[in-house]
Design an enzyme around this catalytic site. Structure first.
Site, mmCIF file in Angstrom:
data_model
loop_
_atom_site.group_PDB
_atom_site.id
_atom_site.type_symbol
_atom_site.label_atom_id
_atom_site.label_comp_id
_atom_site.label_asym_id
_atom_site.label_seq_id
_atom_site.Cartn_x
_atom_site.Cartn_y
_atom_site.Cartn_z
ATOM 1 N N ARG A 49 0.825 -1.201 0.000
ATOM 2 C CA ARG A 49 0.000 0.000 0.000
ATOM 3 C C ARG A 49 0.862 1.256 0.000
ATOM 4 O O ARG A 49 0.498 2.276 -0.581
ATOM 5 C CB ARG A 49 -0.945 0.000 1.210
ATOM 6 C CG ARG A 49 -1.708 1.296 1.407
ATOM 7 C CD ARG A 49 -2.850 1.140 2.406
ATOM 8 N NE ARG A 49 -2.470 0.419 3.598
ATOM 9 C CZ ARG A 49 -1.805 0.959 4.638
ATOM 10 N NH1 ARG A 49 -1.442 2.219 4.611
ATOM 11 N NH2 ARG A 49 -1.508 0.223 5.689
ATOM 12 N N TYR A 102 -16.991 17.223 -15.774
ATOM 13 C CA TYR A 102 -17.334 15.806 -15.803
ATOM 14 C C TYR A 102 -18.296 15.499 -14.657
ATOM 15 O O TYR A 102 -18.099 15.921 -13.514
ATOM 16 C CB TYR A 102 -16.057 14.978 -15.687
ATOM 17 C CG TYR A 102 -16.299 13.522 -15.375
ATOM 18 C CD1 TYR A 102 -17.148 12.747 -16.159
ATOM 19 C CD2 TYR A 102 -15.672 12.918 -14.283
ATOM 20 C CE1 TYR A 102 -17.377 11.417 -15.862
ATOM 21 C CE2 TYR A 102 -15.885 11.588 -13.991
ATOM 22 C CZ TYR A 102 -16.744 10.840 -14.773
ATOM 23 O OH TYR A 102 -16.977 9.523 -14.489
ATOM 24 N N ASP A 175 -7.674 19.291 -14.895
ATOM 25 C CA ASP A 175 -7.917 17.927 -15.344
ATOM 26 C C ASP A 175 -7.482 17.864 -16.805
ATOM 27 O O ASP A 175 -8.133 18.414 -17.687
ATOM 28 C CB ASP A 175 -9.401 17.587 -15.191
ATOM 29 C CG ASP A 175 -9.717 16.147 -15.576
ATOM 30 O OD1 ASP A 175 -8.927 15.539 -16.328
ATOM 31 O OD2 ASP A 175 -10.767 15.633 -15.144
ATOM 32 N N LYS A 200 -8.017 6.620 -19.417
ATOM 33 C CA LYS A 200 -8.343 7.130 -20.740
ATOM 34 C C LYS A 200 -7.114 7.114 -21.655
ATOM 35 O O LYS A 200 -6.549 6.073 -21.906
ATOM 36 C CB LYS A 200 -8.956 8.519 -20.605
ATOM 37 C CG LYS A 200 -10.060 8.619 -19.531
ATOM 38 C CD LYS A 200 -11.180 7.618 -19.715
ATOM 39 C CE LYS A 200 -12.415 7.910 -18.878
ATOM 40 N NZ LYS A 200 -12.232 7.841 -17.414
#
Length: 382
Positions: A49, A102, A175, A200
């Site tokens: 982690r 978004y 973004d 993406k």
């Protein structure tokens, strides 16, 4: 000598394996690491982690391509956004974001983080005057910008928005998912922080969900790194490895995405059933000159509205064969999306609602002739 983008994409964080000489570093699936005595960590590795060599390599790659000093990789784009906001803001702080942001970002800020005491205002980010007034109206600590925006393809002046944010003592977050670091460098234009859904264009093959935060500020980076470790929404090793592999071809893919999208946008503009085409590469797009100035090319995203309204948009979306009706974007395959009921369903009934006659196209890297033929046969169904 400063290395070019594609050279960095291929080599940053990709030192050959010291044991075998493997050109592609191995995938480290281990969750934990042997210690040389209590507290005797080997190169800082303790538990998956906190650190993982595969994730570290991806983070080095992301920082190199965005021109940042620090990068953090997360399990999704929204996980990255949530960690960033929780790291740098506190209850009572205010965020200004675009009025066509978004839907998932708006839902996170307006629904989830509002319970934590974060307030927000949505404005047209291409109007710096409106932005300045919105900042003045609240205890604004962060300005959140998408350019090009999703899905209305608005272009905002990153440098001007950065100045407005900094004048108010606020962070500017950009973004950069739609443009990718190949086409746009927000940090070089004055942004403080860049976020990505690496699912993406960065990953590029629709096979790995992920997100990223890239920045230069050391103190802010330490806070984000702490949240990444303490909350734990890290990218898994396999997803990090797949994202690294995809990122190596980002430049050549974006060249093809951009050229195909430009041709598709021009073709759509000439079709009788089409009301409007939103693509910054078209000279009549209101943000064309600005996009040309701050982007290397215009990207692979095209939005199109239809004269026949919602019925026409739905019919086209459900009639394509090469364009797949699906969520997401940025993969090598072309996708068709009906935002009002799909990616932006969470903002229906708000000022961020998407027109019901609009489709969003993620134009892939297939043969252009096949993409045009597919759109033609879909339009013939109207």
């Amino acid at each position: 000598m400063s290395e070019g983008f594609n050279t960095r994409a291929i080599h940053a964080g990709q030192t050959p394996d010291p044991t075998t000489g493997a050109v592609i570093p191995p995938l480290y699936q281990s969750t934990t690491y042997a210690q040389d005595g209590i507290g005797g960590l080997r190169n800082g590795y303790e538990y998956g982690r906190g650190t993982n060599p595969t994730r570290d390599a991806l983070q080095d790659q992301l920082a190199a391509l965005e021109g940042g000093a620090h990068a953090y990789s997360f399990s999704s784009g929204l996980a990255a956004e949530d960690a960033l906001i929780r790291a740098l803001l506190a209850p009572g702080d205010h965020i200004v974001l675009g009025n066509d942001a978004y839907g998932g970002t708006y839902r996170l800020i307006n629904k989830v983080l509002s319970a934590w005491g974060i307030t927000n205002a949505a404005v047209d980010m291409s109007d710096v005057g409106a932005l300045t007034r919105a900042i003045a109206a609240g205890n604004t600590k962060m300005v959140w910008l998408e350019t090009p925006s999703n899905p209305m393809m608005k272009i905002s002046d990153i440098a001007a928005v950065a100045q407005a944010a900094h004048d108010a003592g606020a962070w500017l977050v950009v973004d950069n998912t739609f443009a990718s670091p190949y086409l746009q460098q927000p940090l070089a234009l004055g942004a403080d922080i860049v976020v990505h859904s690496t699912t993406k264009y960065i990953g590029g093959h629709s096979d790995a969900v992920g997100g990223a935060v890239i920045l230069n500020d050391d103190a802010a980076a330490e806070k984000i790194g702490f949240i990444q470790f303490a909350v734990g929404a890290v990218s898994a090793p396999m997803e990090a490895w797949l994202t690294t592999r995809g990122l190596k071809t980002l430049g050549v893919r974006m060249d093809r995405h951009s050229s195909n999208a430009m041709a598709v946008a021009k073709w759509l503009r000439d079709q009788p059933a089409v009301e409007n085409v939103l693509y910054p590469g078209l000279e009549d797009h209101p943000g064309h000159d600005l996009a040309k100035a701050q982007m290397k090319d215009f990207g692979g995203m095209v939005s199109v509205s239809f004269k026949g309204g919602e019925a026409a948009a739905r019919k086209v979306a459900e009639s394509t064969r090469v364009f797949t009706l699906a969520e997401s974007l940025g993969g090598v395959e072309s996708l068709m999306n009906y935002p009002s009921e799909m990616t932006h369903a969470s903002v229906k009934g708000t000022e961020l609602a998407v027109p019901e006659n609009l489709l969003r196209l993620s134009v892939g890297i297939e043969d252009l002739e096949d993409l045009i033929a597919d759109l033609q046969q879909a339009l013939d169904q109207l």
